[in-house]
Design an enzyme around this catalytic site. Structure first.
Site, PDB file in Angstrom:
ATOM      1  N   HIS A 389      -7.641 -40.841   2.071  1.00 59.14           N
ATOM      2  CA  HIS A 389      -7.896 -41.864   3.084  1.00 59.14           C
ATOM      3  C   HIS A 389      -9.380 -42.055   3.366  1.00 59.14           C
ATOM      4  CE1 HIS A 389      -6.039 -44.797   5.491  1.00 59.14           C
ATOM      5  NE2 HIS A 389      -4.966 -44.120   5.828  1.00 59.14           N
ATOM      6  N   ASP A 393      -7.498 -47.389   1.701  1.00 61.31           N
ATOM      7  CA  ASP A 393      -6.724 -47.770   2.872  1.00 61.31           C
ATOM      8  C   ASP A 393      -5.361 -48.288   2.429  1.00 61.31           C
ATOM      9  OD1 ASP A 393      -8.720 -47.146   4.778  1.00 61.31           O
ATOM     10  OD2 ASP A 393      -9.767 -49.006   4.267  1.00 61.31           O
TER      11      ASP A 393
END
Length: 418
Positions: A389, A393
């Site tokens: 992350h 995304d």
């Protein structure tokens, strides 16, 4: 005569340490340059390390099973040397006599980049790494820094709980907890030694989970037409090519095509930047009875389904015959794991560090689905994506999976594998 030091080499990209799995020499043995002197296991490959010199082994600085950082000395060799070289060696000040460097203005950019060996030692001895002064490049904490701290008895002080403003001790941080609880064996229990390759796998998995914030998403795909097309071709393909046309080859090809269209997925985290790789090199997981290897299909986007099927066959054969080379393991930019081969239908993979994502291709299962308002038996598969992350995304990952789904569901009786 002069004494030369052999240091742990870097056996692959992102490799920071190696474990001595077997010594092939003993002190007193004579070796020629390029003779193998040790088998070393990393999280990527098991390789023989050749001698850099011709001479006599005088010291083995590590035992079998010991893990050393890249650049650490692991043996010494007495070789023929000039008198001038020997004099320089004798005149050089001893390392213990060197003045301590002034840490005030020293580069500390790498202080928070911890190797698996450092993380493991810190967990085992309850050391708060934030309080340790590193002596490595960029202030990086090395394994020797922690060993020195442990030997001096400073580890317990570092791990002591800190009081808050009200005078109450704060809860211990995760890095201060003991990693391995004491487990007593009972009658009938079987104790299995941890092999060097299992230690290397464990260290890489620990590093991935420590450093990468994992997220996870899944998409189901109707691969009925893919199953039909593959079954139409498989017998003729095997007779012509001499190896199997697997479902997995279709999935790897679809992933490679989608990576070309979504280059963000083909990236790596590099601290102060994200490196988007040009080459699309797909790592595939291949298991043996006691280990997992991740060889690489280079430039997978440029290969046909047949070409990918051939590489999968050849790489899997190398793994099972113990012939996998270091070069077969290097350069991977994205991993595809065929978890469906043992019946899994849903799983979350641990990312293959330093890549940014891993895709689990689950088992193809017949399920009742609604097609044109009617119930029909369809071949369905779950694609499970784990992502870093920091780099990726949900939006780009969702679009990436949608594109793979579109490619797979678009396969029909006209699809060529050549």
């Amino acid at each position: 005569m002069a004494t030369e030091q052999m240091k742990m080499p870097q056996l692959g990209e992102s490799v920071t340490e190696g474990t001595i799995s077997k010594w092939l020499v003993s002190p007193g043995d004579h070796v020629n340059k390029y003779d193998p002197i040790a088998e070393v296991m990393t999280d990527k490959v098991n390789a023989e390390v050749p001698s850099s010199f011709t001479g006599t082994i005088t010291k083995l600085a590590a035992a079998e099973g010991d893990t050393l950082q890249v650049g650490e000395v692991f043996c010494e060799i007495e070789v023929e040397g000039s008198a001038q070289q020997s004099a320089k060696t004798e005149e050089a000040p001893a390392q213990d006599e060197a003045p301590e460097p002034d840490q005030t203005n020293v580069d500390q950019s790498q202080k928070k980049r911890y190797s698996p060996a450092v993380l493991r030692l810190a967990d085992e001895h309850g050391i708060d790494l934030a309080a340790v002064q590193g002596t490595g490049a960029g202030g990086r904490i090395t394994r020797k820094d922690l060993l020195k701290l442990i030997e001096s008895g400073g580890a317990q002080e570092t791990a002591a709980p800190v009081s808050d403003s009200a005078g109450q001790p704060e809860p211990a941080k995760p890095s201060q907890a003991k990693a391995a609880p004491s487990i007593s064996s009972m009658p009938g229990d079987v104790e299995l030694p941890v092999t060097p390759i299992r230690q290397a796998i464990a260290a890489n998995m620990l590093r991935s989970k420590h450093e990468i914030p994992h997220a996870w998403t899944m998409m189901e795909v109707d691969v009925t037409n893919l199953v039909t097309r593959r079954n139409q071709l498989k017998d003729q393909f095997k007779a012509k090519e001499g190896f199997n046309l697997t479902f997995f080859a279709f999935f790897v090809k679809a992933v490679a095509q989608a990576l070309k269209e979504f280059p963000e997925m083909n990236s790596m985290w590099a601290g102060d930047k994200i490196v988007q790789k040009k080459a699309i090199n797909v790592s595939i997981a291949v298991a043996t009875d006691d280990a997992l290897f991740v060889p690489v299909i280079k430039d997978a986007d440029e290969k046909t389904i047949k070409g990918i099927a051939k590489e999968i066959h050849e790489l899997a054969s190398k793994v099972r015959q113990g012939k996998l080379k270091q070069s077969d393991m290097e350069g991977g930019t994205f991993t595809v794991n065929n978890t469906g081969s043992f019946g899994s239908v849903q799983s979350m993979g641990i990312i293959n560090y330093p890549q940014a994502a891993i895709l689990q291709v689950e088992s193809i299962v017949k399920r009742p689905m609604i097609v044109n308002g009617m119930i029909a038996a369809r071949d369905m598969v779950n694609l499970c994506l784990s992502l870093d992350h920091r780099v990726l995304d949900g939006l780009v990952c969702g679009r990436f999976l949608q594109r793979i789904k579109q490619i797979l569901e678009g396969i029909d009786e006209e699809t060529s594998v050549y």
